[in-house]
Scaffold this motif. Structure first.
Motif, PDB file in Angstrom:
ATOM      1  N   ARG A  16       0.041  -1.580  16.151  1.00  0.00           N
ATOM      2  CA  ARG A  16       0.442  -1.905  14.788  1.00  0.00           C
ATOM      3  C   ARG A  16      -0.126  -3.265  14.416  1.00  0.00           C
ATOM      4  NH1 ARG A  16       3.677   1.304  12.441  1.00  0.00           N
ATOM      5  NH2 ARG A  16       4.423  -0.227  10.952  1.00  0.00           N
ATOM      6  N   TYR A  17      -0.299  -3.483  13.110  1.00  0.00           N
ATOM      7  CA  TYR A  17      -0.822  -4.768  12.657  1.00  0.00           C
ATOM      8  C   TYR A  17      -0.043  -5.250  11.441  1.00  0.00           C
ATOM      9  CZ  TYR A  17      -3.067  -2.685   8.611  1.00  0.00           C
ATOM     10  OH  TYR A  17      -3.291  -2.048   7.424  1.00  0.00           O
ATOM     11  N   LEU A  18      -0.160  -6.526  11.183  1.00  0.00           N
ATOM     12  CA  LEU A  18       0.407  -7.153  10.003  1.00  0.00           C
ATOM     13  C   LEU A  18      -0.555  -8.239   9.564  1.00  0.00           C
ATOM     14  CD1 LEU A  18       2.904  -7.671   8.075  1.00  0.00           C
ATOM     15  CD2 LEU A  18       3.501  -9.452   9.686  1.00  0.00           C
ATOM     16  N   GLY A  28      -1.016 -19.642 -12.335  1.00  0.00           N
ATOM     17  CA  GLY A  28      -0.580 -20.920 -11.803  1.00  0.00           C
ATOM     18  C   GLY A  28       0.446 -20.822 -10.696  1.00  0.00           C
ATOM     19  N   GLY A  29       0.875 -19.630 -10.348  1.00  0.00           N
ATOM     20  CA  GLY A  29       1.820 -19.421  -9.259  1.00  0.00           C
ATOM     21  C   GLY A  29       1.093 -19.050  -7.979  1.00  0.00           C
ATOM     22  N   TRP A  30       1.857 -18.592  -7.018  1.00  0.00           N
ATOM     23  CA  TRP A  30       1.298 -18.186  -5.730  1.00  0.00           C
ATOM     24  C   TRP A  30       1.855 -16.830  -5.351  1.00  0.00           C
ATOM     25  CZ3 TRP A  30      -2.199 -20.868  -2.724  1.00  0.00           C
ATOM     26  CH2 TRP A  30      -2.578 -22.110  -3.238  1.00  0.00           C
ATOM     27  N   GLU A  31       1.065 -16.058  -4.609  1.00  0.00           N
ATOM     28  CA  GLU A  31       1.535 -14.761  -4.141  1.00  0.00           C
ATOM     29  C   GLU A  31       1.323 -14.622  -2.642  1.00  0.00           C
ATOM     30  OE1 GLU A  31      -0.397 -11.644  -6.285  1.00  0.00           O
ATOM     31  OE2 GLU A  31      -2.370 -12.162  -5.545  1.00  0.00           O
ATOM     32  N   SER A  36       0.807  -4.046   6.211  1.00  0.00           N
ATOM     33  CA  SER A  36       1.202  -3.647   7.566  1.00  0.00           C
ATOM     34  C   SER A  36       0.983  -2.154   7.752  1.00  0.00           C
ATOM     35  CB  SER A  36       2.668  -3.990   7.820  1.00  0.00           C
ATOM     36  OG  SER A  36       3.504  -3.272   6.937  1.00  0.00           O
ATOM     37  N   GLY A  37       0.845  -1.768   9.008  1.00  0.00           N
ATOM     38  CA  GLY A  37       0.669  -0.363   9.331  1.00  0.00           C
ATOM     39  C   GLY A  37       0.152  -0.186  10.741  1.00  0.00           C
ATOM     40  N   GLN A  38      -0.252   1.047  11.050  1.00  0.00           N
ATOM     41  CA  GLN A  38      -0.837   1.347  12.349  1.00  0.00           C
ATOM     42  C   GLN A  38      -2.347   1.262  12.223  1.00  0.00           C
ATOM     43  OE1 GLN A  38       0.676   5.200  13.430  1.00  0.00           O
ATOM     44  NE2 GLN A  38       2.478   4.323  14.392  1.00  0.00           N
ATOM     45  N   LEU A  45       1.547  -2.259   1.429  1.00  0.00           N
ATOM     46  CA  LEU A  45       1.236  -3.565   0.862  1.00  0.00           C
ATOM     47  C   LEU A  45       2.416  -4.008   0.004  1.00  0.00           C
ATOM     48  CD1 LEU A  45      -0.854  -5.831   0.442  1.00  0.00           C
ATOM     49  CD2 LEU A  45      -1.657  -4.563  -1.549  1.00  0.00           C
ATOM     50  N   HIS A  46       2.947  -5.185   0.326  1.00  0.00           N
ATOM     51  CA  HIS A  46       4.044  -5.775  -0.435  1.00  0.00           C
ATOM     52  C   HIS A  46       3.554  -7.090  -1.020  1.00  0.00           C
ATOM     53  CE1 HIS A  46       7.047  -2.972   1.138  1.00  0.00           C
ATOM     54  NE2 HIS A  46       6.407  -3.091   2.287  1.00  0.00           N
ATOM     55  N   ARG A  47       3.929  -7.354  -2.257  1.00  0.00           N
ATOM     56  CA  ARG A  47       3.522  -8.590  -2.926  1.00  0.00           C
ATOM     57  C   ARG A  47       4.765  -9.337  -3.376  1.00  0.00           C
ATOM     58  NH1 ARG A  47       0.215  -8.801  -8.475  1.00  0.00           N
ATOM     59  NH2 ARG A  47       2.244  -8.157  -9.218  1.00  0.00           N
TER      60      ARG A  47
END
Length: 83
Positions: A16-18, A28-31, A36-38, A45-47
């Motif tokens: 598995r990886y992340l 002007g913000g940040w994300e 993650s997955g195999q 994908l989560h933001r």
């Protein structure tokens, strides 16, 4: 900033990886992106959005440290010193 973590395969399951990526957005913000997955399979994908870099960096470091405690190992970093 980007860090790629991988969990060694267990038994018959693939590894598995992340991947955590911290980047500025267009407003002007940040994300904080968490992919993650195999390895060789589908990924999620989560933001998460933050108004300033301090909050975003704290969330990035907390996510990284949590996954290190779960057994993931850092395999690649960019823009951030390895732990």
């Amino acid at each position: 900033m980007r860090v790629f973590l991988q969990q060694p395969p267990g038994g018959t399951e693939p590894a598995r990886y992340l991947q955590l990526t911290l980047q500025p957005d267009l407003f002007g913000g940040w994300e904080l992106l968490r992919e993650s997955g195999q390895i060789g399979g589908r990924a999620k994908l989560h933001r998460q959005l933050f108004p300033d870099v301090g909050q975003a960096q704290a969330a990035f470091e907390k996510a990284r440290d949590t996954e290190l405690k779960r057994g993931y190992q850092i395999t690649y970093t960019s823009g951030v010193p390895p732990r």
